[in-house]
Design a protein around this motif. Structure first.
Motif, PDB file in Angstrom:
ATOM      1  N   TYR A  17       0.796  -1.223   0.000  1.00 18.89           N
ATOM      2  CA  TYR A  17       0.000   0.000   0.000  1.00 18.89           C
ATOM      3  C   TYR A  17       0.832   1.277   0.000  1.00 18.89           C
ATOM      4  O   TYR A  17       0.342   2.353  -0.366  1.00 18.89           O
ATOM      5  N   LYS A  18       2.116   1.208   0.364  1.00 21.34           N
ATOM      6  CA  LYS A  18       2.953   2.400   0.408  1.00 21.34           C
ATOM      7  C   LYS A  18       3.943   2.486  -0.757  1.00 21.34           C
ATOM      8  O   LYS A  18       4.617   3.507  -0.911  1.00 21.34           O
ATOM      9  N   MET A  19       4.044   1.444  -1.564  1.00 22.06           N
ATOM     10  CA  MET A  19       5.092   1.412  -2.588  1.00 22.06           C
ATOM     11  C   MET A  19       5.003   2.588  -3.550  1.00 22.06           C
ATOM     12  O   MET A  19       5.926   3.391  -3.684  1.00 22.06           O
ATOM     13  N   GLY A  20       3.891   2.691  -4.264  1.00 20.59           N
ATOM     14  CA  GLY A  20       3.746   3.766  -5.242  1.00 20.59           C
ATOM     15  C   GLY A  20       3.709   5.132  -4.604  1.00 20.59           C
ATOM     16  O   GLY A  20       4.281   6.095  -5.126  1.00 20.59           O
ATOM     17  N   GLU A  21       3.045   5.228  -3.471  1.00 13.43           N
ATOM     18  CA  GLU A  21       2.932   6.514  -2.767  1.00 13.43           C
ATOM     19  C   GLU A  21       4.293   7.061  -2.360  1.00 13.43           C
ATOM     20  O   GLU A  21       4.622   8.217  -2.623  1.00 13.43           O
ATOM     21  N   ARG A  22       5.102   6.213  -1.718  1.00 11.17           N
ATOM     22  CA  ARG A  22       6.406   6.678  -1.263  1.00 11.17           C
ATOM     23  C   ARG A  22       7.331   6.996  -2.429  1.00 11.17           C
ATOM     24  O   ARG A  22       8.149   7.921  -2.363  1.00 11.17           O
ATOM     25  N   GLY A  23       7.209   6.229  -3.508  1.00 12.30           N
ATOM     26  CA  GLY A  23       8.018   6.538  -4.676  1.00 12.30           C
ATOM     27  C   GLY A  23       7.732   7.929  -5.204  1.00 12.30           C
ATOM     28  O   GLY A  23       8.648   8.695  -5.525  1.00 12.30           O
ATOM     29  N   ALA A  24       6.438   8.287  -5.291  1.00 14.39           N
ATOM     30  CA  ALA A  24       6.067   9.614  -5.781  1.00 14.39           C
ATOM     31  C   ALA A  24       6.462  10.704  -4.796  1.00 14.39           C
ATOM     32  O   ALA A  24       6.990  11.757  -5.180  1.00 14.39           O
TER      33      ALA A  24
ATOM     34  N   TYR B 211       4.937   6.278 -14.151  1.00 12.55           N
ATOM     35  CA  TYR B 211       3.895   5.351 -14.601  1.00 12.55           C
ATOM     36  C   TYR B 211       3.862   4.113 -13.698  1.00 12.55           C
ATOM     37  O   TYR B 211       2.787   3.596 -13.355  1.00 12.55           O
ATOM     38  N   ILE B 212       5.045   3.654 -13.302  1.00 18.60           N
ATOM     39  CA  ILE B 212       5.123   2.502 -12.399  1.00 18.60           C
ATOM     40  C   ILE B 212       4.535   2.856 -11.034  1.00 18.60           C
ATOM     41  O   ILE B 212       3.833   2.049 -10.410  1.00 18.60           O
ATOM     42  N   PHE B 213       4.800   4.086 -10.554  1.00 20.97           N
ATOM     43  CA  PHE B 213       4.214   4.519  -9.285  1.00 20.97           C
ATOM     44  C   PHE B 213       2.691   4.442  -9.336  1.00 20.97           C
ATOM     45  O   PHE B 213       2.043   3.971  -8.394  1.00 20.97           O
ATOM     46  N   ALA B 214       2.111   4.916 -10.426  1.00 24.28           N
ATOM     47  CA  ALA B 214       0.652   4.895 -10.564  1.00 24.28           C
ATOM     48  C   ALA B 214       0.123   3.465 -10.584  1.00 24.28           C
ATOM     49  O   ALA B 214      -0.912   3.163  -9.961  1.00 24.28           O
ATOM     50  N   PHE B 215       0.809   2.580 -11.293  1.00 20.70           N
ATOM     51  CA  PHE B 215       0.379   1.179 -11.333  1.00 20.70           C
ATOM     52  C   PHE B 215       0.416   0.550  -9.943  1.00 20.70           C
ATOM     53  O   PHE B 215      -0.504  -0.167  -9.539  1.00 20.70           O
ATOM     54  N   LEU B 216       1.477   0.831  -9.185  1.00 16.30           N
ATOM     55  CA  LEU B 216       1.594   0.266  -7.846  1.00 16.30           C
ATOM     56  C   LEU B 216       0.503   0.779  -6.908  1.00 16.30           C
ATOM     57  O   LEU B 216       0.106   0.081  -5.973  1.00 16.30           O
ATOM     58  N   CYS B 217       0.011   1.991  -7.158  1.00 14.85           N
ATOM     59  CA  CYS B 217      -1.062   2.533  -6.323  1.00 14.85           C
ATOM     60  C   CYS B 217      -2.401   1.849  -6.585  1.00 14.85           C
ATOM     61  O   CYS B 217      -3.319   1.953  -5.755  1.00 14.85           O
ATOM     62  N   THR B 218      -2.531   1.163  -7.719  1.00 15.37           N
ATOM     63  CA  THR B 218      -3.779   0.442  -7.996  1.00 15.37           C
ATOM     64  C   THR B 218      -3.835  -0.917  -7.296  1.00 15.37           C
ATOM     65  O   THR B 218      -4.925  -1.428  -7.032  1.00 15.37           O
ATOM     66  N   LEU B 219      -2.689  -1.506  -6.994  1.00 14.94           N
ATOM     67  CA  LEU B 219      -2.670  -2.852  -6.408  1.00 14.94           C
ATOM     68  C   LEU B 219      -3.321  -2.915  -5.024  1.00 14.94           C
ATOM     69  O   LEU B 219      -4.097  -3.845  -4.756  1.00 14.94           O
ATOM     70  N   PRO B 220      -3.051  -1.969  -4.106  1.00 15.15           N
ATOM     71  CA  PRO B 220      -3.751  -2.028  -2.815  1.00 15.15           C
ATOM     72  C   PRO B 220      -5.262  -1.917  -2.958  1.00 15.15           C
ATOM     73  O   PRO B 220      -6.006  -2.524  -2.178  1.00 15.15           O
ATOM     74  N   LEU B 221      -5.713  -1.151  -3.943  1.00 21.38           N
ATOM     75  CA  LEU B 221      -7.156  -1.045  -4.167  1.00 21.38           C
ATOM     76  C   LEU B 221      -7.763  -2.392  -4.539  1.00 21.38           C
ATOM     77  O   LEU B 221      -8.864  -2.741  -4.090  1.00 21.38           O
ATOM     78  N   LEU B 222      -7.055  -3.163  -5.354  1.00 23.61           N
ATOM     79  CA  LEU B 222      -7.551  -4.487  -5.730  1.00 23.61           C
ATOM     80  C   LEU B 222      -7.652  -5.402  -4.518  1.00 23.61           C
ATOM     81  O   LEU B 222      -8.617  -6.162  -4.373  1.00 23.61           O
ATOM     82  N   ILE B 223      -6.661  -5.344  -3.633  1.00 17.07           N
ATOM     83  CA  ILE B 223      -6.702  -6.175  -2.428  1.00 17.07           C
ATOM     84  C   ILE B 223      -7.833  -5.742  -1.510  1.00 17.07           C
ATOM     85  O   ILE B 223      -8.550  -6.581  -0.938  1.00 17.07           O
ATOM     86  N   LEU B 224      -8.032  -4.424  -1.368  1.00 20.03           N
ATOM     87  CA  LEU B 224      -9.089  -3.930  -0.481  1.00 20.03           C
ATOM     88  C   LEU B 224     -10.473  -4.349  -0.943  1.00 20.03           C
ATOM     89  O   LEU B 224     -11.369  -4.594  -0.127  1.00 20.03           O
ATOM     90  N   THR B 225     -10.673  -4.435  -2.263  1.00 14.78           N
ATOM     91  CA  THR B 225     -11.997  -4.783  -2.772  1.00 14.78           C
ATOM     92  C   THR B 225     -12.368  -6.239  -2.533  1.00 14.78           C
ATOM     93  O   THR B 225     -13.554  -6.586  -2.531  1.00 14.78           O
TER      94      THR B 225
END
Length: 483
Positions: free
Chosen positions: A292-299, A458-472
């Motif tokens: 959940y922090k990967m893409g966020e911290r990268g940005a 672009y990779i940061f944005a993709f990583l931010c979608t993965l936690p959303l998939l797990i949460l759903t």
């Protein structure tokens, strides 16, 4: 009465809050202060990113958490960790700011001390905070930790501008010495816990008995222990009639008794780890906190460095990234606690909503980086800068809410373990969160140097979608706060 005894807090939240504040300073130092200093000296992105590997002690804290619980006690480990922090900061005052190797060793010492401190303080928080105050407690934890990060980032940067490198780190060392003296004289953690260990064990067994519908009312709850605890009690109660032994026999008996105690402690550490890894919901919780922090911290880490390359000064970055964004992150963490204070709130619904807002912020940063990096014709550069700063601010605010909600979820699920394993469970999950931030943050610089800033975002944005998939898809049964 000694002067520091008058500083003993009247509330455990105040005591915990100060410890979390000084614990956050090394993170702000490494996340905001040191990267800008080294990048301003011309250090490559990849070398700046490699400093993230110095967070390795945080990855290992899940392994030594049971050891801290079983050996020595939290108070001793807390004081020892503060002494390490003071020594590392004092060492920092003696080195040159452009000596990357010495700066790295100083950061490693600070991370080691703060990681050990984190285990001790988290265990104390799990002991003294009831379920219905978890949202408030985690708000205090996240907010004051970020204030500590603000002190370690923008605060030390401002102090450096006014004084010198040596004076800045001497001040930091003095702060840790003060905290060490205070913590060594304070017994708030032991005296203010609202529930004794016996009562916590009774509550846990009662919860287990309700779920399994077993009749346990006729048993003495305080005598119900895990198998390793039963073995430990047998070893501890093992008596030797030394009056019937000569002096050699007595020494042999004492050695056998000490060996039995050490064996029981080792078995207890293993049993705690086993319970932690087989606890309810551990699999999906681990996946979420790892990602959940990967893409966020990268940005968050690389957008300021990108602006530095595009003409922003260190003072401008200290204001926008170190002060405004950090302040919004603190406000978001506080507001997250307000949201979680509502009756029957679902932590998962809060996380999904604000993870969507975070994704929008990172996508906006992707657009800004593309426009500025590719020199698109007809684009007003000033508008791009405004959009980039605004996205940084909104990302910091959203991440604050997400952090409070995520740590509340982690602590809520740690309560499903037995009292003796709760602190270890929380530490293991928290170390996975650090691993998620560390793994990609350490590699981001290499991706930037070889693939460019646009592809990396672009990779940061993709990583931010993965936690959303797990949460759903995660079950909602453990995501409600009990009232």
């Amino acid at each position: 009465m000694a002067w520091w005894r008058s500083l003993t807090p009247v509330s455990p939240l105040f005591y915990l809050g100060w410890l979390y504040l000084v614990q956050g300073i090394p993170y702000g130092l490494q996340d905001k202060f040191i990267p800008v200093q080294l990048r301003s000296l011309g250090l490559q992105y990849s070398r700046v990113s490699l400093l993230k590997l110095l967070l390795l002690p945080w990855l290992l804290k899940g392994l030594w958490a049971p050891i801290i619980e079983v050996f020595g006690g939290r108070q001793r480990w807390l004081v020892a960790s503060l002494l390490v922090l003071a020594a590392a900061a004092l060492t920092g005052s003696l080195i040159a700011p452009d000596d990357v190797g010495s700066v790295g060793l100083m950061l490693l010492g600070l991370n080691l001390g703060s990681a050990v401190q984190d285990v001790a303080v988290d265990g104390l928080a799990l002991q003294v905070i009831p379920d219905h105050h978890l949202g408030l407690a985690n708000t205090v934890q996240v907010v004051v930790y970020k204030i500590g990060s603000l002190v370690g980032g923008a605060g030390l940067m401002q102090l450096l501008d006014l004084t010198s490198w040596s004076t800045t780190f001497t001040f930091l060392a003095s702060l840790y010495v003060f905290t060490t003296v205070w913590a060594s004289q304070s017994h708030t953690g032991a005296s203010t816990s609202g529930t004794s260990s016996c009562e916590k064990q009774q509550e846990y067994v009662k919860k287990s008995s309700d779920s399994s519908k077993n009749e346990l009312s006729s048993l003495n709850i305080c005598q119900l222990k895990s198998p390793s605890r039963i073995k430990q009690q047998e070893y501890m109660n093992k008596s030797f009639d030394l009056s019937d032994c000569d002096s050699n026999r007595a020494k042999k008996c004492q050695v056998e008794s000490d060996e039995a105690k050490h064996q029981s402690r080792g078995a207890n550490v293993l049993s705690i780890l086993q319970e932690v890894f087989y606890s309810p919901g551990m699999l999906w919780l681990s996946g979420y906190v790892l990602l959940y922090k990967m893409g966020e911290r990268g940005a968050i880490n690389n957008m300021p460095l990108f602006f530095l390359d595009k003409g922003f000064t260190k003072q401008e970055l200290a204001f926008w990234n170190g002060t405004v964004c950090q302040g919004l992150s603190v406000f978001g963490s506080f507001y997250g606690g307000v949201i979680l204070s509502k009756p029957n709130i679902s932590i998962r619904s809060v996380l999904i909503r604000h993870s969507m807002y975070r994704l929008i912020s990172v996508i906006s940063q992707c657009l800004v980086v593309y426009l500025l990096e590719e020199d698109v014709l007809g684009i007003n550069v000033s508008y791009s800068y405004i959009m980039g700063v605004a996205s940084m601010c909104w990302l910091s605010y959203s991440s604050g809410i997400i952090s409070t909600a995520s740590f509340t979820l982690m602590m809520r699920m740690s309560r499903e373990c037995s009292p003796e394993s709760q602190a270890s469970h929380y530490s293991v999950v928290a170390s996975l969160e650090v691993a998620g931030k560390l793994i990609f943050a350490s590699l981001a610089g290499f991706i930037i140097d070889h693939q460019g800033m646009v592809i990396t975002f672009y990779i940061f944005a993709f990583l931010c979608t993965l936690p959303l998939l797990i949460l759903t898809v995660m079950p909602d049964t453990l995501c409600y706060l009990r009232r």
